[in-house]
Design a protein around this motif. Structure first.
Motif, mmCIF file in Angstrom:
data_model
loop_
_atom_site.group_PDB
_atom_site.id
_atom_site.type_symbol
_atom_site.label_atom_id
_atom_site.label_comp_id
_atom_site.label_asym_id
_atom_site.label_seq_id
_atom_site.Cartn_x
_atom_site.Cartn_y
_atom_site.Cartn_z
ATOM 1 N N GLU A 1 -2.291 -9.385 6.565
ATOM 2 C CA GLU A 1 -1.024 -8.475 6.573
ATOM 3 C C GLU A 1 0.086 -9.192 7.018
ATOM 4 O O GLU A 1 0.171 -9.698 7.966
ATOM 5 C CB GLU A 1 -1.676 -7.220 7.342
ATOM 6 C CG GLU A 1 -0.636 -6.084 7.314
ATOM 7 C CD GLU A 1 -0.936 -4.917 8.299
ATOM 8 O OE1 GLU A 1 -0.260 -3.949 8.228
ATOM 9 O OE2 GLU A 1 -1.932 -5.000 9.021
ATOM 10 N N ASP B 1 0.808 -1.203 0.076
ATOM 11 C CA ASP B 1 0.007 -0.136 -0.037
ATOM 12 C C ASP B 1 0.916 1.196 -0.196
ATOM 13 O O ASP B 1 2.080 1.219 0.274
ATOM 14 C CB ASP B 1 -0.824 0.036 1.241
ATOM 15 C CG ASP B 1 -2.309 0.659 1.032
ATOM 16 O OD1 ASP B 1 -2.241 1.326 0.016
ATOM 17 O OD2 ASP B 1 -3.141 0.600 1.776
ATOM 18 N N ASP B 2 0.076 2.275 -0.219
ATOM 19 C CA ASP B 2 1.074 3.769 -0.353
ATOM 20 C C ASP B 2 1.593 3.899 1.075
ATOM 21 O O ASP B 2 2.621 4.677 0.831
ATOM 22 C CB ASP B 2 -0.044 4.868 -0.642
ATOM 23 C CG ASP B 2 -0.642 4.597 -1.859
ATOM 24 O OD1 ASP B 2 -0.106 3.980 -2.836
ATOM 25 O OD2 ASP B 2 -1.785 5.233 -1.974
ATOM 26 N N SER C 1 -10.855 -0.727 2.061
ATOM 27 C CA SER C 1 -9.768 -1.026 3.106
ATOM 28 C C SER C 1 -8.973 -2.079 2.436
ATOM 29 O O SER C 1 -9.756 -3.207 1.786
ATOM 30 C CB SER C 1 -10.093 -1.450 4.511
ATOM 31 O OG SER C 1 -9.174 -2.198 5.048
ATOM 32 N N PRO C 2 -7.609 -2.202 2.588
ATOM 33 C CA PRO C 2 -6.842 -3.649 2.032
ATOM 34 C C PRO C 2 -7.440 -4.922 2.741
ATOM 35 O O PRO C 2 -7.344 -6.083 1.827
ATOM 36 C CB PRO C 2 -5.653 -3.319 2.050
ATOM 37 C CG PRO C 2 -5.633 -2.100 3.071
ATOM 38 C CD PRO C 2 -6.698 -1.359 3.005
ATOM 39 N N TYR D 1 -10.060 0.000 -3.158
ATOM 40 C CA TYR D 1 -9.236 -1.283 -3.343
ATOM 41 C C TYR D 1 -10.081 -2.171 -4.132
ATOM 42 O O TYR D 1 -11.118 -2.702 -3.882
ATOM 43 C CB TYR D 1 -8.809 -1.732 -2.073
ATOM 44 C CG TYR D 1 -8.039 -1.054 -1.446
ATOM 45 C CD1 TYR D 1 -6.375 -1.289 -1.147
ATOM 46 C CD2 TYR D 1 -8.389 0.125 -0.243
ATOM 47 C CE1 TYR D 1 -5.731 -0.343 -0.483
ATOM 48 C CE2 TYR D 1 -7.485 0.794 0.336
ATOM 49 C CZ TYR D 1 -6.122 0.644 0.437
ATOM 50 O OH TYR D 1 -5.506 1.664 1.059
ATOM 51 N N LYS E 1 -5.123 -0.654 -6.640
ATOM 52 C CA LYS E 1 -5.515 0.563 -5.891
ATOM 53 C C LYS E 1 -5.644 1.679 -6.648
ATOM 54 O O LYS E 1 -4.699 2.085 -7.502
ATOM 55 C CB LYS E 1 -4.563 0.825 -4.583
ATOM 56 C CG LYS E 1 -5.126 2.103 -3.565
ATOM 57 C CD LYS E 1 -4.320 2.300 -2.665
ATOM 58 C CE LYS E 1 -4.905 3.464 -1.669
ATOM 59 N NZ LYS E 1 -3.970 3.886 -0.661
#
Length: 700
Positions: free
Chosen positions: A162, A141-142, A249-250, A226, A221
């Motif tokens: 995660e 993610d960023d 949200s991821p 997402y 994204k």
């Protein structure tokens, strides 16, 4: 590491290299045409499975499965292959994190990195917690947080965990993302009518409908949303495809997009559009690259590539444009809005046109090379130089591009190498010339690949400037592996602006009340239409899904979602040329079969013939049918499973030498009460044996 200069796909291979035809545009090709081959130097065409595309240090990188290597390109046209023995291989996932490439592979715990991927050097830097991450997909993610999505099953869900950004160990999850839902999502259903080839090797039949394989997770994204992409049903079916779920949200929760499928193509020459990735090009536009089914040399289970323009609209709906998905379209970076304007105005000129060929095999007639069906092909009787396939477009046309889709019928099996020996590849692959003519007499060569060294199954040629012609002839120069000269489809594109598309105004659409995944459409045919684009969607201004259909004015859609209502639109298209294809009975036969058999006097001839029996299906018009290799003995010529037309003993004097020895009128030909011709026979002598020639002689 040794770097091999290569040309990745058909469109690049045939146009960007000085080795090939002079017809390429001087400033390089601007267009490509699905399907696309995957090539590494002069090796045989490679399996284009589970493709991943990303940008790293201002170069595009392409990774495919089960290869210890990959490609990079500054412009998505000219590609360099990198041999990378330390690369993970398998079904891979690759991401950019902190300016470094990281990669992992399905069902493998190891994580690798490369700070200089052009060198081919990779090193193992971490281990995942499990080796059971089916179709693992890393996502960064960023904010630098790392996630892993996985799933590959007919019954198990997609999940996400995660990972620690340094150790790659799980620190949150797993969370269930979603399961397959073919009862509500029509494009996810596996139907036995969609099977291209069986993956079960005959061990079981496909059921009328089965649960889908849900596989190939890929996270994109875009504008803070997402989009979790998935492939549905399986490579061996026409309806291999992509859908997406969306989240803020991821880690989810994820919501199904009722605008699905994302990429879906069951009609036309190129079919299938699954298990790939969606990427941003250098201009920020989205593209989806897909794994598609392949068939070559009579064998299935291969895969090639297809690329479609993709976008996210102002309401956050991700969608792709596959309407003319196997027609010429522009490379990334050429059009500002590819999803709306990427397809050229060049139309298909060659479908349903008249052919002339040097020879044909009974199971592979000439019409198969113009039928927009990748599962069929025309095959000459040999692979000898001079075998040719010629198409008459019916009138002069302006030709902008030609795609030659070759098959490999009758090829000899490749010799097996002992373990450790280098793989041997042919010095040359399919070699040929393409000539054009306005009158069928004076010919001009526009493509000369007499020394082709690339294994191009789908050889797309964008011409440097359009040529005007009525006739196009492809002549064999050399066929590798002792195969016959064979063409899946000769696809000729051009005539921009000559004919306009017409929207159908009397469309009727009926949703199946027993299965809302289906709807049947019916419309009045548009005069001279080559085909139709069916567009549909759940909003009038978002008809994001489509089919291309030929030779019909009715169609049943089975890819709908059960919940929403749908809007439909049908638009005809044509190339400005009328069909001049021979009627079906001329191409396939009128239903009358003749056969000749060698018999033993006094013995009853076997019902259905024997090893000496040879047959022809009689076609409309005045034609000759030659039964060659006739030796001394008693022969019977008859209507198959029917009356005897001629019987007699043929001796050396009848068969050896020169000239005609025997002639006979076999039966009258006619329609209703009118006699229109005669079926005749003659025995022609030869050097070592003779031949029996049967002629349909129609009166003028």
């Amino acid at each position: 590491m040794k770097l091999w200069k290569t040309l990745l796909v058909t469109v690049v291979s045939s146009l960007a290299s000085p080795l090939f035809m002079s017809a390429a545009p001087k400033d390089g090709p601007k267009t490509f045409c699905n399907p696309l081959d995957v090539l590494i130097g002069n090796e045989r065409s490679y399996r284009g499975g589970e493709p991943v595309v990303l940008i790293y240090e201002d170069d595009y990188y392409l990774f495919v499965s089960h290869r210890k290597g990959y490609w990079y390109s500054p412009d998505f046209r000219n590609w360099t292959y990198v041999d990378a023995p330390g690369y993970p291989g398998g079904v891979v996932s690759v991401v950019v994190k902190d300016g470094i490439l990281y990669g992992c592979s399905m069902n493998n715990k190891n994580v690798y990195k490369s700070e200089d991927p052009k060198s081919g050097k990779w090193e193992r830097v971490a281990q995942l917690d499990s080796d059971r991450y089916g179709d693992a997909n890393l996502f960064v993610d960023d904010d630098g947080r790392v996630y892993l999505y996985y799933g590959w099953s007919q019954i198990m869900p997609f999940k996400v965990v995660e990972l620690d950004p340094v150790t790659f160990k799980e620190i949150a999850g797993p969370n269930i993302c979603f399961f397959g839902d073919s009862k509500n999502h029509g494009f996810e259903a596996r139907h036995n009518t969609d099977v291209i080839y069986s993956i079960f090797g005959g061990r079981r039949e496909y059921y009328p409908e089965e649960f889908p394989w849900i596989e190939g997770p890929w996270m994109t994204k875009h504008n803070g949303k997402y989009y979790l992409q998935y492939a549905a049903i399986g490579l061996e079916l026409l309806s291999y495809s992509h859908g997406v779920y969306v989240s803020d949200s991821p880690m989810g929760p994820f919501t199904y997009s009722q605008h699905n499928p994302l990429t879906f193509k069951t009609t036309g020459f190129q079919v299938g559009a699954g298990h790939g990735s969606t990427f941003h090009d250098k201009d920020g536009n989205l593209w989806t690259i897909c794994m598609i089914p392949a068939s070559y040399g009579g064998a299935g289970r291969g895969s090639e590539l297809a690329i479609y323009p993709t976008a996210v609209d102002s309401d956050g709906v991700m969608h792709s444009n596959t309407a003319f998905g196997d027609y010429p379209q522009y490379y990334p970076g050429i059009k500002k809005n590819p999803v709306e304007e990427n397809y050229t105005p060049w139309r298909l000129l060659s479908k349903d046109k008249k052919t002339t060929v040097s020879s044909s095999m009974d199971a592979h007639p000439a019409s198969y090379a113009l039928d927009e069906n990748f599962k069929t092909c025309w095959s000459a009787a040999s692979g000898s130089p001079g075998e040719f396939f010629q198409v008459d477009l019916g009138a002069k046309a302006s030709i902008y591009a030609i795609q030659l889709n070759f098959d490999h019928i009758g090829s000899k099996a490749q010799p097996q190498q002992r373990f450790g020996e280098p793989v041997r590849h042919p010095d040359r692959y399919q070699c040929y010339k393409v000539e054009v003519s306005k009158d069928g007499k004076k010919w001009k060569t526009i493509i000369d690949k007499s020394d082709n060294k690339l294994d191009l199954h789908h050889d797309y040629n964008e011409l440097s400037s359009p040529v005007d012609a009525r006739y196009v002839k492809v002549t064999n120069v050399f066929t590798h592996d002792e195969a016959n000269f064979s063409i899946k489809d000769l696809r000729i594109f051009g005539n921009p602006g000559v004919a306009k598309d017409v929207e159908v105004t009397d469309l009727m659409a009926v949703r199946n009340p027993k299965d809302r995944r289906e709807a049947t459409l019916l419309w009045t045919p548009v005069e001279n239409a080559d085909g139709y684009i069916i567009r549909y969607g759940i909003q009038k201004d978002k008809l994001y899904n489509s089919y291309i259909v030929y030779d019909t004015n009715t169609f049943t859609i089975r890819s709908l979602n059960t919940g929403p209502e749908y809007f439909f639109e049908v638009t005809s298209f044509d190339c400005g040329l009328e069909s001049n294809m021979d009627p079906t009975e001329v191409v396939n036969g009128t239903g009358v079969e003749i056969e000749i058999s060698k018999v033993v006097p006094g013995q009853r001839m076997a019902y259905g013939g024997d090893a000496t029996t040879r047959r022809f299906m009689i076609k409309e018009g005045t034609r000759e049918y030659e039964f060659t290799g006739i030796e001394c003995g008693n022969w019977v010529l008859r209507h198959s499973y029917g009356p005897v037309l001629w019987a007699g003993e043929l001796k050396d004097a009848d068969l050896i030498g020169e000239g005609v020895s025997i002639t006979a009128d076999l039966t009258e030909l006619g329609v209703g009460t009118a006699v229109t011709g005669m079926l005749r026979m003659k025995v022609v002598r030869g050097k070592d044996c003779g031949k029996v020639v049967v002629t349909t002689d129609y009166f003028k």
